[in-house]
Design an enzyme around this catalytic site. Structure first.
Site, PDB file in Angstrom:
ATOM      1  N   ARG A 105       4.954 -13.162   0.036  1.00 49.19           N
ATOM      2  CA  ARG A 105       4.787 -12.221   1.153  1.00 49.19           C
ATOM      3  C   ARG A 105       5.475 -10.898   0.839  1.00 49.19           C
ATOM      4  NH1 ARG A 105       6.214 -13.737   7.371  1.00 49.19           N
ATOM      5  NH2 ARG A 105       8.369 -13.781   6.626  1.00 49.19           N
ATOM      6  N   HIS A 109       0.738  -8.401   5.980  1.00 51.71           N
ATOM      7  CA  HIS A 109      -0.444  -7.869   6.657  1.00 51.71           C
ATOM      8  C   HIS A 109      -1.743  -8.573   6.257  1.00 51.71           C
ATOM      9  CE1 HIS A 109       2.157  -4.625   7.961  1.00 51.71           C
ATOM     10  NE2 HIS A 109       1.197  -4.233   8.777  1.00 51.71           N
ATOM     11  N   GLY A 175       3.191  -3.490   3.414  1.00 56.35           N
ATOM     12  CA  GLY A 175       3.886  -3.669   2.141  1.00 56.35           C
ATOM     13  C   GLY A 175       3.130  -3.089   0.966  1.00 56.35           C
ATOM     14  N   GLY A 178       1.314  -5.684  -1.552  1.00 51.74           N
ATOM     15  CA  GLY A 178      -0.028  -6.128  -1.192  1.00 51.74           C
ATOM     16  C   GLY A 178      -1.070  -5.041  -1.344  1.00 51.74           C
ATOM     17  N   TYR A 469     -13.821  -5.642   1.000  1.00 50.14           N
ATOM     18  CA  TYR A 469     -12.564  -5.193   0.394  1.00 50.14           C
ATOM     19  C   TYR A 469     -11.566  -6.348   0.425  1.00 50.14           C
ATOM     20  CZ  TYR A 469      -8.308  -2.310  -0.175  1.00 50.14           C
ATOM     21  OH  TYR A 469      -7.121  -1.769  -0.610  1.00 50.14           O
ATOM     22  N   ASN A 471      -8.399  -6.556   0.291  1.00 46.13           N
ATOM     23  CA  ASN A 471      -7.229  -6.430   1.166  1.00 46.13           C
ATOM     24  C   ASN A 471      -7.574  -6.641   2.640  1.00 46.13           C
ATOM     25  OD1 ASN A 471      -5.373  -6.106  -0.826  1.00 46.13           O
ATOM     26  ND2 ASN A 471      -5.019  -3.931  -0.506  1.00 46.13           N
ATOM     27  N   TYR A 472      -8.868  -6.715   2.943  1.00 41.16           N
ATOM     28  CA  TYR A 472      -9.316  -7.086   4.281  1.00 41.16           C
ATOM     29  C   TYR A 472      -9.981  -8.464   4.193  1.00 41.16           C
ATOM     30  CZ  TYR A 472      -8.556  -2.167   5.511  1.00 41.16           C
ATOM     31  OH  TYR A 472      -8.005  -0.916   5.720  1.00 41.16           O
TER      32      TYR A 472
END
Length: 534
Positions: A105, A109, A175, A178, A469, A471-472
């Site tokens: 972590r 997010h 962060g 990430g 994406y 990160n989503y």
């Protein structure tokens, strides 16, 4: 029959008790392993178990999607907040020795909670104590730890220099670890590309506990960690990045337009104009339902779109550019503000203009919703009739319970190859689109709304594959098997949507770097297995 049911319930209770006992034993073994392999006094202050009164606070500290903060959500057996690389090495060793999964972590997010949730017994390696930013202005570079947030990065850079910035994200509590792991985009992407494009070195701890740099990990693994998604290849402790020049004065604005003010036509024009503007100018959009007395609807609802902009230069230039290229927006002198770069970063974290930059160091001040989100990419503008249908979907939910976010491409993004990083979405894309619904109430209904809107958008977004994406993250696209191997075909369901032509290379790099798949989660890069991929 009654006797049979009683017998089954008794058996289930025994199994449950054995599972709990087994997990508790694993946790005890893990903590004892850490104590034996570390400075026991130092490590004891960094380990949280459910027996600690501060365990829940340590867990909730950076859960930023509260959909995964419910009592029913699986909790880690142990949370470790290391302060040294050797402690991270010991955590990896003890996880392997005790058979526990490890989740990493940074800012917490993850859209799907990958960094702090697992269906298997697990521990959380929380990087919050790796939070140093070490700029070297003479070389225009910096070392940035993976536990650093956007806010900390921007703040500490500003203390060292006003001449440089970094193309990371908008929200101050996200962060950096990430962000970069997924490529990472922000308001400077049209001028300087992604955060990952500016990474020139890294310190990575692999599954064997080796500390690697760019030179020792090799170019393929270095390529993979700058956009291949977090939690797949190792623990990135810190990143060495290029800093990018920013002028002494930048211009910002945020203006709002509603349906009654011609917002549909303005946004329709934005789709074609925004990717073609000068590299120094970025205009992103966020749409939501509000209640407004000027609405023509009986319920007083309307759609409001905010047009939010950063320009690397003076206000007179912005007014001239948009007056010629985008007069429909109706930008006037009173809308724009000339500020420093750090003041702009405060503004784009949703704080009032001229708020002191120290606010960026507060990791818990921003709102934390419960939500379900989706992402897509557009290669051609959505027609007006399509937008009208999208607005109809938005009106199905109460005001300010769903959000549309549009991020334009073009500029520098058009100049970088789709294979330069694992993030493939460069030339040919107009904008990235993300939408999410708040799920604090009526969660099942809100999730179904997301599914229906997702289906509605299919004719307008990319296809074969439909892009997303990393990160989503979205587990609805598919996920790895909890244990054992996951076939290439199964992983391709989501892998090719995130990484396009780069997915195959990522699988090869993963197989060589982590052949036993220690670093894993629901959508981590899988290893290639002859047994599962034949």
């Amino acid at each position: 029959m009654k006797l049979f049911i009683t017998s089954v319930l008794a058996s289930l209770l025994v199994i449950s008790s054995l599972c709990f006992s087994s997990s508790a034993t694993q946790a005890d073994d893990f903590v004892q392993c850490l104590a034996r392999s570390s400075d026991s006094i130092a490590i004891s202050k960094l380990v949280y178990t459910p027996a600690n009164s501060t365990f829940n606070a340590a867990l909730l500290y950076s859960i930023n999607n509260l959909r995964f903060a419910k009592p029913s959500t699986p909790k880690p057996l142990v949370i470790i907040t290391p302060t040294t690389e050797s402690q991270i090495q010991n955590v990896i060793y003890c996880c392997k020795k005790t058979g526990l999964e490890m989740r990493i972590r940074s800012g917490g997010h993850s859209f799907e909670g990958f960094s702090f949730v697992s269906s298997l017994p697990f521990v959380v390696l929380d990087m919050r104590n790796f939070n140093k930013v070490t700029p070297d202005v003479s070389s225009a570079t910096a070392w940035v730890d993976s536990g650093v947030t956007n806010g900390e990065l921007y703040y500490y850079l500003s203390r060292a220099t006003s001449a440089y910035g970094f193309p990371s994200g908008l929200w101050s509590n996200v962060g950096v670890g990430g962000i970069i792991s997924g490529g990472g985009y922000g308001m400077l992407r049209r001028k300087y590309g992604l955060a990952g494009d500016q990474v020139i070195d890294a310190r990575l701890i692999d599954a064997k506990g080796n500390i690697l740099t760019r030179r020792t990990m090799g170019e393929n693994l270095f390529w993979a960690i700058r956009g291949g998604g977090g939690g797949s290849f190792g623990v990135v402790v810190s990143w060495r990045v290029n800093l990018v020049p920013v002028p002494p004065v930048v211009t910002i604005f945020k203006i709002y337009r509603t349906l009654e003010q011609g917002m549909t036509n303005i946004f329709h024009k934005w789709q074609s104009v925004a990717p073609l503007l000068p590299k120094e100018l970025d205009i992103r959009c966020t749409g939501k339902v509000i209640v407004d007395s000027s609405s023509t609807r009986s319920d007083n609802k309307t759609i409001q779109m905010s047009f939010e902009s950063l320009y690397l230069g003076p206000a007179t230039n912005v007014l001239a550019i948009l007056g010629e290229s985008f007069p429909e927006l109706g930008l006037v002198k009173e809308d724009v503000h000339e500020v420093s770069y750090i003041e702009a970063m405060v503004f784009f974290s949703e704080f009032p203009l001229y708020t002191p930059p120290e606010i960026l160091l507060n990791k818990e001040i921003l709102p934390r919703p419960a939500f379900k989100g989706r992402s897509d990419f557009f290669k051609k503008p959505m027609p007006t009739e399509g937008l009208q249908g999208l607005w109809d979907y938005m009106f199905q939910l109460p005001a300010e319970q769903a959000f549309l976010q549009y991020t334009p491409y073009g500029g520098r993004m058009n100049e970088i190859s789709e294979t330069a990083l694992p993030f493939p979405y460069r030339a040919g894309y107009l904008y990235m689109f993300n939408f999410f619904a708040v799920t604090f109430e009526d969660e099942d209904a809100r999730l179904e709304w997301v599914r229906r809107l997702d289906a509605y958008l299919a004719p307008y977004v990319t296809s074969n594959p439909r892009c997303a994406y990393v990160n989503y993250a979205n587990v609805w696209m598919g996920q790895n098997n909890p244990t054992g191997t996951t076939s290439y075909a199964q992983a391709s369901q989501w892998g090719k949507r995130y990484f396009g032509v780069n997915f195959d290379k990522l699988v090869v790099v993963k197989t060589l770097a982590d052949p036993f798949n220690f670093f894993r989660h629901e959508q981590s890069i899988p290893t290639f297995s002859l047994l599962s991929d034949m």
